[in-house]
Structures are given as C-alpha cells and as structure tokens.
Design a protein around this motif. Sequence first.
Motif, PDB file in Angstrom:
ATOM      1  N   ALA A 345       0.850  -1.196   0.000  1.00 19.71           N
ATOM      2  CA  ALA A 345       0.000   0.000   0.000  1.00 19.71           C
ATOM      3  C   ALA A 345       0.887   1.247   0.000  1.00 19.71           C
ATOM      4  O   ALA A 345       1.856   1.339   0.757  1.00 19.71           O
ATOM      5  N   GLY A 346       0.572   2.184  -0.872  1.00 19.99           N
ATOM      6  CA  GLY A 346       1.373   3.383  -0.980  1.00 19.99           C
ATOM      7  C   GLY A 346       2.604   3.220  -1.854  1.00 19.99           C
ATOM      8  O   GLY A 346       3.420   4.142  -1.966  1.00 19.99           O
ATOM      9  N   GLU A 350      -1.410   1.268  -8.144  1.00 18.53           N
ATOM     10  CA  GLU A 350      -2.686   1.686  -7.592  1.00 18.53           C
ATOM     11  C   GLU A 350      -3.534   0.490  -7.179  1.00 18.53           C
ATOM     12  O   GLU A 350      -3.462  -0.580  -7.772  1.00 18.53           O
ATOM     13  N   THR A 352      -6.648  -0.542  -3.753  1.00 17.85           N
ATOM     14  CA  THR A 352      -6.908  -0.585  -2.311  1.00 17.85           C
ATOM     15  C   THR A 352      -6.371  -1.863  -1.693  1.00 17.85           C
ATOM     16  O   THR A 352      -5.835  -1.868  -0.581  1.00 17.85           O
ATOM     17  N   THR A 353      -6.499  -2.982  -2.427  1.00 22.92           N
ATOM     18  CA  THR A 353      -6.040  -4.276  -1.927  1.00 22.92           C
ATOM     19  C   THR A 353      -4.802  -4.720  -2.687  1.00 22.92           C
ATOM     20  O   THR A 353      -4.487  -4.205  -3.767  1.00 22.92           O
ATOM     21  N   LEU A 354      -4.108  -5.700  -2.133  1.00 20.77           N
ATOM     22  CA  LEU A 354      -2.944  -6.256  -2.809  1.00 20.77           C
ATOM     23  C   LEU A 354      -3.349  -6.855  -4.152  1.00 20.77           C
ATOM     24  O   LEU A 354      -2.633  -6.702  -5.156  1.00 20.77           O
ATOM     25  N   ARG A 357      -3.564  -4.132  -6.638  1.00 21.69           N
ATOM     26  CA  ARG A 357      -2.249  -3.599  -7.005  1.00 21.69           C
ATOM     27  C   ARG A 357      -1.494  -4.563  -7.910  1.00 21.69           C
ATOM     28  O   ARG A 357      -0.764  -4.132  -8.811  1.00 21.69           O
TER      29      ARG A 357
END
Length: 382
Positions: A345-346, A350, A352-354, A357
Amino acid sequence: MKKTLYNTVIATFLCLCLTISLCACGAEDGENASIVLYEYAEPINFHTSEQTAYFEDYMSVSAYADGTAELSRPEPVTLQWSGYSAGEYSVKLSESPDMSGASVYTVSEQKIDVYNLKIANKYYWQVECGEVRSEVGSFSTADSGARNLFVDGVTNVRDVGGWITSSGKRMAQGLLFRGARLNVSDPDDNAYQSITKYIREITDIGAQTFTKTLGIKAEVDFRLTTRNGFPSDMSPSSPAGNSVDYIALPLNGSKAFTEPASQENIKAFFEYLAVKDNYPVYFHCNIGTDRTGLIAYLIQGLCGVDEQLMLTDYYFSDFGNIGEFKDPYASTSVNKTAYMDQLAAGGAYEGTTLSERIRSYLYSIGVGEQTVDRVYSIMMGE
C-alpha cells in the motif's frame, strides 16, 4: 449301499475342493470372505511435526530447517484394512463417492502408503481381491499449511493452490505447481559459467509422479539460458519425459520484476496460464524460491491470499535442500525485496487491496484484463 458310499465320497471330495479353493484365495481361519477398512475419525495431517509447528509461525523457521537438507516432503497417509487375506489387493482412491476417476494401486500387504494428497479434501477408497470387495470408506485431510509434495529427485515442490483467499474460497489444487529445477549441469558449481554436462535430477519414479499422479503437461523454466543445465549442443527438453512440454521463459534474478525482457516473459507466462487446456503446469527457477516465489506471489496475491500466508509459503522453501537459508529476520529477506515493497500500500501501483495492485502491475507490463480475469477464474476453480 455302494451308491450311498459313492455319493458320500463325492460330497467329501467337493467339500475338500471348496476348502482348498477358499484357502488358495486367502480366506483366513474360517472367517467370512470380507475386507474391512480401517476407519479414520479425524482429518489426517500429512505434514511432519516440524512442518506443522512451522505453519503456526513462519518466523520460527530456523528452529526446524535451514535450507541445507531435504525436509520439504510430506508424510505418507497410511491406509489399512483387515479380513480377507490374499496375495495381492487392488486399492482404489477417488475424490468422488461413486469412485469415478479413481487411482488404482496394487499391493500385497494389508496397507498402503499414499503421498501427495490435497489439503482439506475428502477422499473415498475401496479394496478388492478377486471377487471380494470392501465397502467404500472415506477420510479427510487436515485443513492447514501448504500442499507440499514428494517428487523423487526434486526438492521444494508444492501446489500453488490450496490456500484460503479473502473471499473465503480456497484456491484450486492440482493445477499449478512450483519447485526446484529438474536438471543441473554441476550442482557444486554455483557459477554455472560453462555448461559442459547434463545431469538429470528428477528420477524415473519422480517423472512417474509428474506425469501419472500429478498429470503435469508443461514445465516452465525461469532460469537463464546460460544457467539452465543444458549444454549448448543439447536441445532443451523436459527431464520429466516427452509427454511434458518444455517452455523456457528466462527471468533475470532480482531484476525480474522491473527488467523489460523479464516482464515480457512474465506476461507470456500469464498468457499461457489463461488457457485452461494447458494445465497442470509446473514452474521453477534453480532452487524454486526467488523467481519462483515472485510468480507464486503474483498469482496467489491476485487470488486474494493473505500476505502472511504467502510469506509462510515462501519461507517453507527452507525445508527444501536449496543450498542456502532464507532468513525472515534478515534485512535482505524476501519481505524487503523490491517487488513486495512496490506492491505494498502506498507503493508504485494503484489499488486498495494487494490483489488490485497486482492487477495494476500486470496491466502495466502488457497483460490484458481478460487474460488476468481468466487466470483468476481458473485458479479459483470457476
């Protein structure tokens, strides 16, 4: 009188023949001709005690394994029965109560050791001897840890599937396998600068497990061509046999996540996995840990496996004879590598979840959305 005596002799002779026949087929001490299966009340855990303890806390791996001995194999599940005794038994093992698609084993003892069962799975079994057949029995395997496998001659082998995902559903088993190499040039030469000989490490028994038990259709090799164990005058082919396709998709070590040439091969691998008829597939690098671990991380993370479970899967490699120790406490350990940092995360991608991403990463290297969706659906058994 003579006729009565004749009939008595004939009856005695027939009775004697029947007794001999039963003895020859194996009836024991006058028992009825029946086979009684041992009943298993609890789910069977096929992990060793050390493996079981490890799965409770992967950070404790150094207490059980250090990567220099073969400790990655499961324990066998021993099936036993009693009653009718004979020279040979036919043991059938199936995932269906109607015994369809059963694997068949022939043994002479009243027991058999079975390897490479799925985790958290129910099995049905039956024993036959001639015309005598047992009832259909059943047992279940425990719901814990990795589905580690015994492939003779190969270390660090396990199923990518079997893990619970964020949806509460378990990844499909029996489709995608990870592990170490099947061949090498010189196991004592870590440089592999000049490949002058070919050493097949998977044994004939291991190849039978590959092709017959696991049904593997393709071996995908992530090693560089200069370190793949094949001399330049030898055309690479799978050491598991001609029925297994050999596919070379070299990944450049620690650069595999970001190097364009390696990314092209990651893309090609996902496109291969998007075709259901290509399965089951076995993929590996040299020791089945880092490049192999990267690919397993992408696939398991895409499916929603928790990161702690994926780290548990990664450090289980220390139970294999991989020639080095992967220390979860070291600053250079896998949880400090670029791909995990960038997928966090970060990080660079992009979502919200792995899982989101990982999708962003795959899209960025040219893997199409439909391809990603198909790989997800196949690995989730949809």
